[in-house]
Design an enzyme around this catalytic site. Structure first.
Site, PDB file in Angstrom:
ATOM      1  N   ASP A 121     -59.387  -3.805 -17.006  1.00 27.87           N
ATOM      2  CA  ASP A 121     -58.462  -2.657 -17.753  1.00 27.87           C
ATOM      3  C   ASP A 121     -59.076  -1.361 -17.508  1.00 27.87           C
ATOM      4  OD1 ASP A 121     -55.996  -1.783 -17.807  1.00 27.87           O
ATOM      5  OD2 ASP A 121     -55.504  -2.669 -19.762  1.00 27.87           O
ATOM      6  N   HIS A 137     -60.221   2.516  -8.907  1.00 27.22           N
ATOM      7  CA  HIS A 137     -60.092   1.118  -8.466  1.00 27.22           C
ATOM      8  C   HIS A 137     -61.446   0.871  -7.594  1.00 27.22           C
ATOM      9  CE1 HIS A 137     -56.234   0.357  -9.922  1.00 27.22           C
ATOM     10  NE2 HIS A 137     -55.717   1.257  -9.245  1.00 27.22           N
ATOM     11  N   SER A 158     -48.985 -10.639 -11.109  1.00 25.71           N
ATOM     12  CA  SER A 158     -47.481 -10.599 -10.201  1.00 25.71           C
ATOM     13  C   SER A 158     -46.720  -9.432 -10.577  1.00 25.71           C
ATOM     14  CB  SER A 158     -46.830 -12.097 -10.574  1.00 25.71           C
ATOM     15  OG  SER A 158     -47.023 -12.188 -11.901  1.00 25.71           O
ATOM     16  N   ASN A 200     -47.954  -6.391 -10.936  1.00 27.38           N
ATOM     17  CA  ASN A 200     -48.680  -5.187 -10.306  1.00 27.38           C
ATOM     18  C   ASN A 200     -47.855  -4.464  -9.133  1.00 27.38           C
ATOM     19  OD1 ASN A 200     -52.090  -5.865 -11.045  1.00 27.38           O
ATOM     20  ND2 ASN A 200     -50.500  -4.644 -11.932  1.00 27.38           N
ATOM     21  N   ARG A 260     -46.237  -1.263  -8.875  1.00 28.81           N
ATOM     22  CA  ARG A 260     -46.882   0.265  -8.916  1.00 28.81           C
ATOM     23  C   ARG A 260     -46.567   0.829  -7.605  1.00 28.81           C
ATOM     24  NH1 ARG A 260     -52.878  -0.127 -11.883  1.00 28.81           N
ATOM     25  NH2 ARG A 260     -51.776  -1.341 -13.503  1.00 28.81           N
TER      26      ARG A 260
HETATM   27  C1  FPP Z   1     -56.576  -2.229 -14.032  1.00 29.99           C
HETATM   28  O1  FPP Z   1     -56.579  -0.805 -14.093  1.00 29.99           O
HETATM   29  C2  FPP Z   1     -56.810  -2.977 -13.020  1.00 29.99           C
HETATM   30  C3  FPP Z   1     -56.193  -3.631 -11.875  1.00 29.99           C
HETATM   31  C4  FPP Z   1     -54.601  -3.097 -11.429  1.00 29.99           C
HETATM   32  C5  FPP Z   1     -56.648  -4.610 -11.277  1.00 29.99           C
HETATM   33  C6  FPP Z   1     -58.223  -4.608 -11.244  1.00 29.99           C
HETATM   34  C7  FPP Z   1     -58.599  -4.439  -9.926  1.00 29.99           C
HETATM   35  C8  FPP Z   1     -59.857  -3.911  -9.648  1.00 29.99           C
HETATM   36  C9  FPP Z   1     -61.027  -4.198 -10.531  1.00 29.99           C
HETATM   37  C10 FPP Z   1     -60.088  -3.289  -8.337  1.00 29.99           C
HETATM   38  C11 FPP Z   1     -60.574  -4.315  -7.177  1.00 29.99           C
HETATM   39  C12 FPP Z   1     -60.264  -5.756  -7.149  1.00 29.99           C
HETATM   40  C13 FPP Z   1     -60.342  -6.709  -6.283  1.00 29.99           C
HETATM   41  C14 FPP Z   1     -59.843  -8.076  -6.528  1.00 29.99           C
HETATM   42  C15 FPP Z   1     -61.168  -6.281  -5.154  1.00 29.99           C
HETATM   43  P1  FPP Z   1     -55.341   0.193 -14.206  1.00 29.99           P
HETATM   44  O2  FPP Z   1     -54.981   0.725 -12.950  1.00 29.99           O
HETATM   45  O3  FPP Z   1     -54.251  -0.531 -14.846  1.00 29.99           O
HETATM   46  O4  FPP Z   1     -55.936   1.240 -15.282  1.00 29.99           O
HETATM   47  P2  FPP Z   1     -55.166   2.127 -16.178  1.00 29.99           P
HETATM   48  O5  FPP Z   1     -54.638   1.038 -17.187  1.00 29.99           O
HETATM   49  O6  FPP Z   1     -56.386   2.913 -16.880  1.00 29.99           O
HETATM   50  O7  FPP Z   1     -54.283   2.885 -15.503  1.00 29.99           O
END
Ligand code: FPP
Length: 242
Positions: free
Chosen positions: A22, A39, A68, A70, A73
């Site tokens: 996260d 990301h 599931s 996500n 977004r």
């Molecule tokens: C949370 O950050 C992360 C995700 C939505 C999933 C994890 C994704 C990666 C590590 C990218 C690469 C993944 C793969 C499988 C190649 P957030 O966007 O929720 O962060 P925030 O809470 O600060 O907005």
């Protein structure tokens, strides 16, 4: 002793660490960068942590790559995550294989584009017999759905014990030991529909580090914190029981 010798950081390392990665978005926001860069850095952290885990000798690591939930977004962010997923699978499969690491994907993959499904199948087939470590990526995964689908498949058993056996055998994590340690980064303290059944006795470790900054040092901190926990699995303290 070889010069690169590193003593084990604990005599009781976890066998399975699960990660809720996260904080990618916040990492980018703080730098005035688009979320997609967060990301990207998150994918680099994933690669780094797998490498560190293999070096430390952790047999299983599971990462929540895409939940599931996500899909809700913005479309542009989904497209970017899919692009990264393709890139990760294309660039990492050979590397994992070279390092004797098995890759498994859990979750309902049918919702992904066909080329992504093919990349997943290819990575799983190529690395199937690798023994050094198993990396599990949860994609379009939801813990409640996992429980429901396993129960649904086991529903014909009338005897409770055989139902329970069949239920466990139908969970997406079958053949994988339950996580000993669940790590969530970025200061959030929730399980967010991750491995709900499987984390019944996991130790939880929450840290403020944003996922793109997670590295070997922060991983070692989490493992050290785990080593200091007393796991009782609902029983007595060790000295009381023995
Ligand atoms: C949370 O950050 C992360 C995700 C939505 C999933 C994890 C994704 C990666 C590590 C990218 C690469 C993944 C793969 C499988 C190649 P957030 O966007 O929720 O962060 P925030 O809470 O600060 O907005």
């Amino acid at each position: 002793m070889p010069s690169n010798f590193q003593p084990p950081i604990t005599s009781h390392p976890p066998s399975h660490i699960a990660f809720i990665m996260d904080g990618n978005g916040r990492w980018a926001n703080r730098r005035g960068l688009p979320r997609s860069v967060g990301h990207q850095k998150g994918a680099e952290a994933l690669r780094r942590v797998v490498e560190a885990g293999a070096e430390i000798g952790i047999p299983y690591m599971t990462f929540f790559g895409f939940s599931s939930e996500n899909w809700s977004r913005p479309e542009q962010e989904i497209t970017e995550l899919m692009r990264l997923l393709r890139y990760y699978l294309r660039s990492e499969t050979a590397e994992l294989h070279k390092n004797n690491i098995r890759l498994r994907v859990i979750g309902d993959r049918q919702r992904f584009d066909e080329d992504i499904i093919a990349l997943i199948e290819n990575a799983e087939a190529l690395t199937h017999d690798n023994k050094r470590m198993t990396v599990i990526i949860a994609l379009n995964y939801g813990g409640r759905h996992d429980i429901l689908q396993a129960a649904f498949q086991a529903r014909h058993h009338e005897n409770f014990d055989t139902f329970a056996q069949s239920f466990e055998a139908n969970l997406m994590t079958r053949d994988v030991p339950e996580p000993d340690l669940l790590v969530r980064t970025s200061g959030e303290m929730r399980i967010s529909n991750f491995l709900l059944w499987q984390c019944a006795y996991a130790e939880f470790y929450f840290c403020d580090t944003l996922w793109p900054d997670f590295d070997r040092a922060t991983l070692e901190k989490a493992i050290e914190a785990y080593a200091g926990r007393e796991r009782r699995f609902g029983g007595l303290k060790r000295h009381e029981g023995s």
